[in-house]
Design a protein around this motif. Structure first.
Motif, mmCIF file in Angstrom:
data_model
loop_
_atom_site.group_PDB
_atom_site.id
_atom_site.type_symbol
_atom_site.label_atom_id
_atom_site.label_comp_id
_atom_site.label_asym_id
_atom_site.label_seq_id
_atom_site.Cartn_x
_atom_site.Cartn_y
_atom_site.Cartn_z
ATOM 1 N N ASP A 135 1.006 -1.205 0.066
ATOM 2 C CA ASP A 135 -0.080 -0.020 -0.088
ATOM 3 C C ASP A 135 1.012 1.330 -0.102
ATOM 4 O O ASP A 135 0.771 2.338 -0.955
ATOM 5 N N THR A 136 1.992 1.225 0.848
ATOM 6 C CA THR A 136 2.679 2.547 0.960
ATOM 7 C C THR A 136 3.483 2.703 -0.296
ATOM 8 O O THR A 136 3.701 3.856 -0.782
ATOM 9 N N VAL A 137 4.116 1.500 -0.695
ATOM 10 C CA VAL A 137 5.009 2.041 -2.039
ATOM 11 C C VAL A 137 4.164 2.114 -3.132
ATOM 12 O O VAL A 137 4.803 2.929 -3.953
ATOM 13 N N THR A 138 2.957 1.781 -3.331
ATOM 14 C CA THR A 138 2.177 2.277 -4.477
ATOM 15 C C THR A 138 1.720 3.667 -4.359
ATOM 16 O O THR A 138 1.818 4.171 -5.357
ATOM 17 N N ALA A 139 1.504 4.133 -3.356
ATOM 18 C CA ALA A 139 1.434 5.570 -3.006
ATOM 19 C C ALA A 139 2.605 6.211 -3.372
ATOM 20 O O ALA A 139 2.537 7.458 -3.982
ATOM 21 N N VAL A 140 3.667 5.802 -2.699
ATOM 22 C CA VAL A 140 4.945 6.546 -2.925
ATOM 23 C C VAL A 140 5.472 6.528 -4.681
ATOM 24 O O VAL A 140 6.027 7.385 -5.107
ATOM 25 N N GLN A 141 5.371 5.465 -5.140
ATOM 26 C CA GLN A 141 5.542 5.350 -6.758
ATOM 27 C C GLN A 141 4.744 6.313 -7.429
ATOM 28 O O GLN A 141 5.072 6.903 -8.283
ATOM 29 N N THR A 142 3.218 6.467 -7.144
ATOM 30 C CA THR A 142 2.687 7.523 -7.716
ATOM 31 C C THR A 142 2.892 8.748 -7.643
ATOM 32 O O THR A 142 2.875 9.702 -8.526
ATOM 33 N N ALA A 143 3.475 9.196 -6.316
ATOM 34 C CA ALA A 143 3.820 10.417 -6.107
ATOM 35 C C ALA A 143 5.171 10.818 -6.535
ATOM 36 O O ALA A 143 5.626 11.822 -6.718
ATOM 37 N N ALA A 144 6.408 9.893 -6.220
ATOM 38 C CA ALA A 144 7.479 10.146 -6.319
ATOM 39 C C ALA A 144 8.341 9.380 -7.508
ATOM 40 O O ALA A 144 9.594 9.566 -7.895
ATOM 41 N N GLY A 145 7.681 8.237 -7.894
ATOM 42 C CA GLY A 145 8.476 7.579 -9.079
ATOM 43 C C GLY A 145 8.830 6.180 -8.677
ATOM 44 O O GLY A 145 9.199 6.144 -7.433
ATOM 45 N N PRO A 146 9.427 5.274 -9.470
ATOM 46 C CA PRO A 146 9.933 4.078 -9.192
ATOM 47 C C PRO A 146 11.202 4.108 -8.177
ATOM 48 O O PRO A 146 11.474 3.284 -7.286
ATOM 49 N N GLU A 147 12.184 4.846 -8.682
ATOM 50 C CA GLU A 147 13.339 4.801 -7.915
ATOM 51 C C GLU A 147 13.072 5.135 -6.470
ATOM 52 O O GLU A 147 13.610 4.773 -5.558
ATOM 53 N N VAL A 164 10.901 0.755 -0.163
ATOM 54 C CA VAL A 164 10.817 -0.754 0.311
ATOM 55 C C VAL A 164 11.858 -1.130 1.242
ATOM 56 O O VAL A 164 11.679 -1.777 2.165
ATOM 57 N N GLY A 165 13.156 -0.676 1.007
ATOM 58 C CA GLY A 165 14.146 -0.956 1.997
ATOM 59 C C GLY A 165 14.135 -0.379 3.203
ATOM 60 O O GLY A 165 14.427 -1.095 4.261
ATOM 61 N N VAL A 166 13.640 0.861 3.374
ATOM 62 C CA VAL A 166 13.061 1.307 4.588
ATOM 63 C C VAL A 166 11.838 0.594 5.458
ATOM 64 O O VAL A 166 12.193 0.297 6.559
ATOM 65 N N LEU A 167 10.981 0.291 4.506
ATOM 66 C CA LEU A 167 9.869 -0.083 5.229
ATOM 67 C C LEU A 167 10.267 -1.596 5.575
ATOM 68 O O LEU A 167 9.590 -2.197 6.646
ATOM 69 N N THR A 168 11.099 -2.300 4.779
ATOM 70 C CA THR A 168 11.634 -3.683 5.194
ATOM 71 C C THR A 168 12.246 -3.593 6.342
ATOM 72 O O THR A 168 12.113 -4.613 7.427
ATOM 73 N N ASP A 169 13.080 -2.586 6.710
ATOM 74 C CA ASP A 169 13.747 -2.558 7.870
ATOM 75 C C ASP A 169 12.896 -2.359 8.998
ATOM 76 O O ASP A 169 12.982 -2.895 10.164
ATOM 77 N N TRP A 170 12.020 -1.527 8.873
ATOM 78 C CA TRP A 170 10.833 -1.153 9.902
ATOM 79 C C TRP A 170 9.949 -2.332 10.137
ATOM 80 O O TRP A 170 9.540 -2.584 11.391
ATOM 81 N N ALA A 171 9.721 -3.196 9.336
ATOM 82 C CA ALA A 171 9.000 -4.631 9.574
ATOM 83 C C ALA A 171 9.775 -5.578 10.527
ATOM 84 O O ALA A 171 8.928 -6.174 11.334
ATOM 85 N N GLY A 172 11.049 -5.318 10.684
ATOM 86 C CA GLY A 172 11.553 -6.028 11.866
ATOM 87 C C GLY A 172 11.594 -5.421 13.190
ATOM 88 O O GLY A 172 12.130 -5.930 13.959
#
Length: 416
Positions: A118-130, A136-144
């Motif tokens: 959900d979050t990455v989809t919103a980020v990609q719409t707002a700021a692009g794939p890069e 994704v990297g930040v969120l994966t770290d947060w998941a831990g």
């Protein structure tokens, strides 16, 4: 893959039979971590399989109206759970590869993956794939570190961490995404209880929630000092009042050719003697007092019944199944009669078992209720339908699906 999963099943079975009491505390914790990691990795496999089945249209080929309905039958899931599974499988498949890798390695849970997507989809719409890849990297770290609920809250400001220069502008896009998510997740489930009551569960979007509050608030206030109802009971009665008011307007859409209405079946003589119980067309029985109260503002619609209450005849032959004949069909089938379908009568058409154009009659013995999907499916596939000896419909699957062609019935609706 099937062999590998069978080996994994054997390994898990061996663990189930193990003696957890014999483990040290350190070993217990390690075993719990390992079990959780395996669970998440299996979830990744399951999502991939569901996505492939959905893409191939397997459910439609086998007669189901959707992959979610097919999964309900195959895996004994609820339809909402099956829909969430299909939806997540599609969205994980479309997400950056890092999301699938994190789930496959057990680094994140399924609920974490849902938040990340959900979050990455919103980020990609707002700021692009890069920028989305960085997220994704930040969120994966947060998941831990954080649970999914806290992660979702933190995710609303993810751009502060990965793209601070556009964070403010993207906040508006995040709000739009939240609104779209609320629209997607809106649901209302009516679960029938054994005694005819319904359990209501669901999630309303902001607009529907406001409408509900506005409608029931003035009707759910205490009526006076003698009103002993609790708040929940008052809200229940207010919702019933709103439904009565809506039915009285006469502006609701037709339901299968009839006006929206409550149908109660009872014996006329018993009603006249104020002794008879009644039955709703949805199945539940009503007390004599309730039947008399409803009859005060009702039309009396005659029907000829057999000794066991089976409807025998309700009118003259005609092409369209309407009026009392349709009501009899609803009483018999309870909804779409196709095996595995739980769609209610108001979503259904009356199908001529022996087609009208081929000389078939419009009678109860030549009709069956089918939802739109299964009506089309029956006309364009190799399934056949007939009435069994007890007067209820059964469906014969095509030989390619079941070489034995064992008759199937719908078990989701009430049967006499």
């Amino acid at each position: 893959m099937v062999e590998e999963l069978a080996q994994a099943d054997d390994a898990v079975a061996a663990c189930v039979g193990g003696s957890a009491w014999a483990l040290t505390e350190h070993e217990l914790i390690a075993a719990l971590d390992a079990a959780h990691r395996v669970e998440q990795r299996l979830a990744a496999v399951k999502l991939a399989l569901v996505r492939e089945l959905d893409g191939r249209g397997t459910a439609l080929t086998q007669g189901a109206s959707s992959t979610a309905v097919w999964l309900r039958e195959r895996l004994r899931l609820t339809v909402p759970a099956a829909r969430r599974l299909v939806d997540l499988a599609a969205r994980v498949d479309a997400a950056p590869a890092a999301v699938r890798e994190a789930l496959a390695t057990g680094a994140v849970s399924v609920e974490h993956a849902r938040v990340i997507v959900d979050t990455v989809t919103a980020v990609q719409t707002a700021a692009g794939p890069e920028v989305a890849d960085k997220a994704v990297g930040v969120l994966t770290d947060w998941a831990g570190q954080f649970d999914p609920i806290l992660m979702r809250k933190l995710g609303t400001r993810i751009l502060d961490h990965v793209a601070p220069d556009i964070a403010d502008a993207a906040a508006h896009a995040a709000l739009d995404a939240e609104a779209a998510r609320a629209t997607r997740d809106r649901t209302l489930t009516l679960s029938e209880q054994t005694d005819g009551r319904l359990r209501l569960t669901g999630t309303l979007d902001a607009e529907a929630a406001a409408l509900l509050r506005a409608a029931i608030a003035p009707l759910s206030a205490p009526t006076g000092p003698d009103d002993t109802r609790c708040a929940g009971q008052r809200r229940h009665d207010a919702l019933a009042d709103v439904c009565r008011l809506a039915l009285r307007t006469g502006e609701l859409p037709d339901s299968g050719g009839d006006h929206a209405q409550i149908v109660v079946t009872t014996g006329y003589d018993s009603l006249a003697r104020e002794l008879g119980v009644g039955a709703l067309d949805t199945g539940p029985r009503l007390t004599p007092d309730t039947v008399r109260r409803l009859a005060c503002d009702a039309a009396i619609l005659p029907a000829v019944l057999g000794g066991t209450g089976q409807v025998l005849d309700v009118g003259r032959q005609r092409r369209l199944v309407t009026g009392s004949l349709r009501r009899a069909l609803v009483l018999r089938d309870g909804g779409c009669a196709f095996p595995g379908c739980d769609r209610p009568p108001r979503w259904c058409d009356a199908h001529h078992i022996h087609h009208w154009a081929d000389g078939g009659t419009t009678t109860l013995a030549n009709a069956v209720l089918l939802c739109g999907h299964h009506h089309r499916h029956l006309h364009h596939n190799d399934w056949t339908v007939r009435l069994a000896g007890d007067g209820h419909p059964e469906f014969i699957p095509p030989a390619w699906l079941d070489p034995q062609q064992v008759p199937r019935r719908n078990h989701y609706h009430r049967r006499p």
